[in-house]
Design an enzyme around this catalytic site. Sequence first.
Site, PDB file in Angstrom:
ATOM      1  N   GLY A   7       1.109  -1.484  -0.186  1.00 53.43           N
ATOM      2  CA  GLY A   7       0.018  -0.017   0.096  1.00 53.43           C
ATOM      3  C   GLY A   7       1.133   2.060   0.128  1.00 53.43           C
ATOM      4  N   THR A   8       2.140   0.865  -1.089  1.00 55.50           N
ATOM      5  CA  THR A   8       3.238   2.532  -0.670  1.00 55.50           C
ATOM      6  C   THR A   8       2.318   3.349  -1.212  1.00 55.50           C
ATOM      7  OG1 THR A   8       3.759   1.823  -2.917  1.00 55.50           O
ATOM      8  CG2 THR A   8       4.951   1.143  -0.628  1.00 55.50           C
ATOM      9  N   ARG A   9       1.019   3.672  -2.370  1.00 56.41           N
ATOM     10  CA  ARG A   9       0.739   4.979  -2.733  1.00 56.41           C
ATOM     11  C   ARG A   9      -0.569   5.122  -1.700  1.00 56.41           C
ATOM     12  NH1 ARG A   9      -2.848   3.092  -7.761  1.00 56.41           N
ATOM     13  NH2 ARG A   9      -2.040   0.519  -6.927  1.00 56.41           N
ATOM     14  N   MET A  10      -0.547   4.936  -0.422  1.00 55.87           N
ATOM     15  CA  MET A  10      -0.544   5.959   0.521  1.00 55.87           C
ATOM     16  C   MET A  10      -0.132   6.722   1.239  1.00 55.87           C
ATOM     17  SD  MET A  10      -4.348   5.436   1.317  1.00 55.87           S
ATOM     18  CE  MET A  10      -6.004   4.474   1.507  1.00 55.87           C
ATOM     19  N   ASN A 222      -6.519   3.046  -3.140  1.00 55.43           N
ATOM     20  CA  ASN A 222      -4.553   2.160  -3.222  1.00 55.43           C
ATOM     21  C   ASN A 222      -4.394   4.069  -2.938  1.00 55.43           C
ATOM     22  OD1 ASN A 222      -5.034  -0.148  -3.991  1.00 55.43           O
ATOM     23  ND2 ASN A 222      -6.286   0.328  -5.833  1.00 55.43           N
TER      24      ASN A 222
END
Length: 237
Positions: A7-10, A222
């Site tokens: 979930g890096t885009r958070m 995302n």
Amino acid sequence: ILAAGKGTRMKSDLHKVLHPIAGQPMLLRLIDSFGAAGTSRSVVVAGVGREQLATAVAARDVTIAVQAEQLGTAHAALQAREALADFDGIVIVCFGDTPFLAAATITRLVERLEAKDAPRVVVLGFRPDDPKAYGRIIAGTDGSIAKMVEYKDASDAERAVNLCNSGVTAVRAADLWPLLARVGNDNAAGEYYLPDIVMIALADGDRAIVVETDPDEVIGINSRSELAYAEDRWQAQ
């Protein structure tokens, strides 16, 4: 419930599926929907940040299964096998970042799987305004699936199809584990894809069916902008 992604885009230290919608973590909203549909067990497949997930679900009857390496959605689903070793009912596989999946839709999938024509797999599809990079479903007017393909592996003609795969899949436990065990990773990403169980079932001479729902019910969250959209949708509803 697959929740092993980073979930890096958070851009947050909080696990993606624990970001709140109207004050409640999206994962718990999803678990509650399954509870309302009458499910007997819930298994969350976790990877990075699994301690956060274990804490979040501590008050609920939920098992945490671990996916140590992120090798694809089929591999992730297979990690729940031990937790469900003595379960012989219907398994619903879905993603932890789809908090609007409704109990009524879960029930529709189960009822379709139990219909007289006895499909081996039932998949929840949707037709978004912008299909983006979602996997595509090629199906007849009666819902019979002819092919499922990931966007990276799709031809131009297949990408032109607007029926997309939500990732929500219903399969009998007795079918699910053998199908998952047969999934390979000969594709553009080198991953083990959950939709491949449909292609395996079709190759076996069985049927797979798509049931459609409203795109907003299965939106994945995302990023912060998608979280804001989801919050607005919830408040409007």
